[in-house]
Design an enzyme around this catalytic site. Structure first.
Site, PDB file in Angstrom:
ATOM      1  N   ASP A 102     -11.503 -47.180 -15.209  1.00 42.23           N
ATOM      2  CA  ASP A 102     -10.792 -47.463 -16.462  1.00 42.23           C
ATOM      3  C   ASP A 102     -10.656 -48.979 -16.660  1.00 42.23           C
ATOM      4  OD1 ASP A 102      -9.973 -44.537 -16.762  1.00 42.23           O
ATOM      5  OD2 ASP A 102      -9.123 -45.064 -14.834  1.00 42.23           O
ATOM      6  N   HIS A 156      -4.722 -41.825 -14.099  1.00 41.77           N
ATOM      7  CA  HIS A 156      -6.121 -41.770 -14.555  1.00 41.77           C
ATOM      8  C   HIS A 156      -6.232 -40.540 -15.460  1.00 41.77           C
ATOM      9  CE1 HIS A 156     -10.431 -41.904 -14.702  1.00 41.77           C
ATOM     10  NE2 HIS A 156     -10.520 -40.693 -14.184  1.00 41.77           N
TER      11      HIS A 156
HETATM   12  N1  LIG Z   1     -11.411 -41.123 -10.906  1.00 42.46           N
HETATM   13  C1  LIG Z   1     -12.442 -41.294 -11.723  1.00 42.46           C
HETATM   14  O1  LIG Z   1     -12.577 -42.367 -12.321  1.00 42.46           O
HETATM   15  C2  LIG Z   1     -13.454 -40.200 -11.923  1.00 42.46           C
HETATM   16  C3  LIG Z   1     -13.306 -38.979 -11.329  1.00 42.46           C
HETATM   17  N2  LIG Z   1     -14.225 -37.989 -11.524  1.00 42.46           N
HETATM   18  C4  LIG Z   1     -14.001 -36.741 -10.807  1.00 42.46           C
HETATM   19  O2  LIG Z   1     -14.781 -36.756  -9.584  1.00 42.46           O
HETATM   20  C5  LIG Z   1     -15.020 -35.405  -9.156  1.00 42.46           C
HETATM   21  C6  LIG Z   1     -16.487 -35.218  -8.854  1.00 42.46           C
HETATM   22  O3  LIG Z   1     -17.255 -35.350 -10.029  1.00 42.46           O
HETATM   23  P1  LIG Z   1     -18.815 -35.032 -10.042  1.00 42.46           P
HETATM   24  O4  LIG Z   1     -19.473 -35.673  -8.884  1.00 42.46           O
HETATM   25  O5  LIG Z   1     -19.278 -35.306 -11.400  1.00 42.46           O
HETATM   26  O6  LIG Z   1     -18.771 -33.455  -9.799  1.00 42.46           O
HETATM   27  P2  LIG Z   1     -19.891 -32.519  -9.154  1.00 42.46           P
HETATM   28  O7  LIG Z   1     -19.506 -31.120  -9.442  1.00 42.46           O
HETATM   29  O8  LIG Z   1     -21.235 -32.977  -9.577  1.00 42.46           O
HETATM   30  O9  LIG Z   1     -19.743 -32.819  -7.587  1.00 42.46           O
HETATM   31  C7  LIG Z   1     -18.651 -32.392  -6.833  1.00 42.46           C
HETATM   32  C8  LIG Z   1     -19.196 -31.920  -5.499  1.00 42.46           C
HETATM   33  O10 LIG Z   1     -18.090 -31.583  -4.678  1.00 42.46           O
HETATM   34  C9  LIG Z   1     -18.498 -30.480  -3.876  1.00 42.46           C
HETATM   35  N3  LIG Z   1     -17.310 -29.811  -3.362  1.00 42.46           N
HETATM   36  C10 LIG Z   1     -16.441 -28.991  -4.015  1.00 42.46           C
HETATM   37  N4  LIG Z   1     -15.483 -28.567  -3.164  1.00 42.46           N
HETATM   38  C11 LIG Z   1     -15.742 -29.143  -1.980  1.00 42.46           C
HETATM   39  C12 LIG Z   1     -15.100 -29.101  -0.726  1.00 42.46           C
HETATM   40  N5  LIG Z   1     -13.989 -28.360  -0.514  1.00 42.46           N
HETATM   41  N6  LIG Z   1     -15.628 -29.817   0.293  1.00 42.46           N
HETATM   42  C13 LIG Z   1     -16.738 -30.558   0.109  1.00 42.46           C
HETATM   43  N7  LIG Z   1     -17.403 -30.620  -1.050  1.00 42.46           N
HETATM   44  C14 LIG Z   1     -16.897 -29.933  -2.086  1.00 42.46           C
HETATM   45  C15 LIG Z   1     -19.319 -29.622  -4.828  1.00 42.46           C
HETATM   46  O11 LIG Z   1     -20.173 -28.730  -4.104  1.00 42.46           O
HETATM   47  C16 LIG Z   1     -20.079 -30.675  -5.618  1.00 42.46           C
HETATM   48  O12 LIG Z   1     -21.351 -30.940  -5.039  1.00 42.46           O
HETATM   49  C17 LIG Z   1     -14.512 -34.529 -10.298  1.00 42.46           C
HETATM   50  O13 LIG Z   1     -13.211 -34.074  -9.975  1.00 42.46           O
HETATM   51  C18 LIG Z   1     -14.462 -35.468 -11.484  1.00 42.46           C
HETATM   52  O14 LIG Z   1     -13.580 -35.040 -12.470  1.00 42.46           O
HETATM   53  C19 LIG Z   1     -15.327 -38.196 -12.290  1.00 42.46           C
HETATM   54  C20 LIG Z   1     -15.523 -39.403 -12.906  1.00 42.46           C
HETATM   55  C21 LIG Z   1     -14.587 -40.485 -12.797  1.00 42.46           C
HETATM   56  O1  LIG Z   2     -13.142 -37.678 -17.650  1.00 44.39           O
HETATM   57  C1  LIG Z   2     -13.457 -37.048 -16.635  1.00 44.39           C
HETATM   58  O2  LIG Z   2     -13.146 -35.874 -16.386  1.00 44.39           O
HETATM   59  C2  LIG Z   2     -14.212 -37.784 -15.606  1.00 44.39           C
HETATM   60  C3  LIG Z   2     -13.428 -38.991 -15.369  1.00 44.39           C
HETATM   61  O3  LIG Z   2     -12.403 -38.950 -14.743  1.00 44.39           O
HETATM   62  C4  LIG Z   2     -13.806 -40.201 -16.092  1.00 44.39           C
HETATM   63  O4  LIG Z   2     -14.942 -40.352 -16.526  1.00 44.39           O
HETATM   64  O5  LIG Z   2     -12.931 -41.048 -16.228  1.00 44.39           O
END
Ligand SMILES: NC(=O)C1=CN([C@@H]2O[C@H](COP(=O)(O)OP(=O)(O)OC[C@H]3O[C@@H](n4cnc5c(N)ncnc54)[C@H](O)[C@@H]3O)[C@@H](O)[C@H]2O)C=CC1
Ligand SMILES: O=C([O-])CC(=O)C(=O)O
Length: 372
Positions: free
Chosen positions: A201, A229
């Site tokens: 952000d 967030h």
């Molecule tokens: N804080 C931030 O700025 C941001 C946070 N996010 C969050 O990050 C997280 C991941 O996003 P993506 O990579 O796009 O999702 P994704 O679905 O592509 O990857 C998540 C991975 O976690 C694995 N997983 C689920 N439960 C698990 C467990 N208990 N142990 C080990 N692995 C496990 C899944 O198999 C999957 O491969 C989401 O919660 C998303 O909302 C996404 C973008 C920005």
């Molecule tokens: O918006 C979402 O769910 C993924 C995220 O946290 C971001 O891109 O900031």
């Protein structure tokens, strides 16, 4: 013999002189060896970094950045531990193959596993990405029940098996509340070692200002993301500056459009994640991975003098925020420790926004406990 003569006698003593000389030469030799090792890049022990959910979108973007030295610099070898679910393990094997094929000079080892204990063993840095991402039309807290239970379960493995001074960054949403749950279920990990990602952000806010003023993003600094967030976060430019040929100028003065800054700018940053999901049908993996690298890099290496960044950290009550929440503050980092920037003036509009996002975190905490 008076004191003066005693001192002269000691100074004249050849044994003492020799001892001083030996110590001095030893010190010089040690300095030269360290310098040569630095040049030859041979003296550093690898740092072990855990990435959970490593076969997912963010994980896939993040692990090559870590292996390339974007987190700890070009002279620091790393060992990667990558954790996945049974369902994700086949894909994780593919990620490991690609890491080997990329022949990263800094990558000294790769462990892939579905066993959380093996994954956490002796890790120095843990980047917690595992979780379910939200889909179009959902708020981040809509993935609460599935994700907080992962953080409760993984907290004790980290507490028992990670290095004692392990630094933890929670990325998965709802990031602040997942980090809070991890902290509460891993009570022996110092609270200063558990953080969540709001750097994405922060970087988005820098990007918006740079676009608006048509200046390079690296000339903009000291925006602040306050709070959660989520869409209640408060992107604040009241203390932000731009480097110009006439020195640092205040962003508000340069933009000279309070309406835009107090409305469109704030909502664009708050809603950027949703906009990317709408466009990509997937979450913002590239920028999230890059921001995770920035977060850890600055935490470990330090923030440049006069610059702060935003990190979700344990509130100590600064700026009237309830102690114990994981809340995004402006922080500076030095010698591996963050400190909340103190004494910034908070105007009336900002006060309301700081409190609104804190209130959401208090409600999320209650909701998280009701899910566990
Ligand atoms: N804080 C931030 O700025 C941001 C946070 N996010 C969050 O990050 C997280 C991941 O996003 P993506 O990579 O796009 O999702 P994704 O679905 O592509 O990857 C998540 C991975 O976690 C694995 N997983 C689920 N439960 C698990 C467990 N208990 N142990 C080990 N692995 C496990 C899944 O198999 C999957 O491969 C989401 O919660 C998303 O909302 C996404 C973008 C920005
Ligand atoms: O918006 C979402 O769910 C993924 C995220 O946290 C971001 O891109 O900031």
């Amino acid at each position: 013999m008076n004191m003066e003569m005693l001192a002269l006698e000691i100074l004249d003593n050849t044994v003492l002189k020799k001892t001083v000389l030996v110590f001095f030469c030893g010190f010089l030799f040690w300095k030269i060896v360290r310098y040569m090792c630095g040049l030859l890049k041979v003296d550093k022990e690898p740092v072990t970094i855990l990435v959970t959910g490593a076969a997912g979108q963010i994980g896939y973007a993040l692990v090559p950045m870590i292996a390339r030295g974007m987190v700890l610099g070009p002279n620091q070898p790393v060992i990667l531990h990558m954790l996945e679910t049974e369902a994700g393990f086949e894909a994780l094997k593919g990620v490991k193959m690609e890491l080997i094929d990329a022949a990263f000079p800094l990558l000294k080892g790769v462990v892939i596993t579905t066993d959380v204990v093996e994954a956490c063993k002796d890790v120095n840095i843990a980047v917690m990405v595992a979780g379910i991402p939200r889909k179009e039309g959902m708020e981040r807290k809509d993935v609460m029940s599935r994700n907080v239970s992962i953080y409760k379960a993984q907290a004790s493995a980290l507490e028992e098996h990670a290095a004692a001074d392990c630094k933890v960054l929670v990325v998965a949403n709802p990031a602040n509340t997942n980090a809070l749950i991890l902290k509460e279920f891993a009570p022996s990990i110092p609270e200063k070692n558990i953080t969540c990602l709001t750097r994405l952000d922060h970087n988005r806010a820098l990007g918006q200002i740079s676009e608006k003023l048509n200046v390079h993003v690296s000339d903009v600094k000291n925006v602040i993301i306050w709070g959660n967030h989520s869409s209640t976060q408060y992107p604040d430019v009241n203390h932000a500056t731009v480097a110009t040929s006439n020195g640092q100028k205040n962003v508000r003065e340069l933009v000279s459009d309070d309406y835009w800054l107090n409305n469109e700018f704030i909502t664009t940053v708050q809603q950027r994640g949703g906009a990317i999901i709408k466009a990509r049908k997937l979450s913002s993996a590239l920028s999230a991975a890059s921001a995770a690298c920035d977060h850890i890099h600055d935490w470990v290496v330090g923030t440049p003098k006069g610059t702060w960044v935003s990190m979700g950290v344990y509130s100590d009550g600064s700026y009237g925020i309830q102690p114990g929440l994981i809340y995004s503050f402006p922080v500076t980092c030095d010698k591996g420790e963050w400190s909340i920037v103190q004494g910034l003036k908070i105007d009336e509009l900002s006060r309301e926004k700081l409190d609104k996002t804190a209130q959401e975190l208090i409600e999320e905490k209650a909701l998280a406990y009701s899910c566990l």
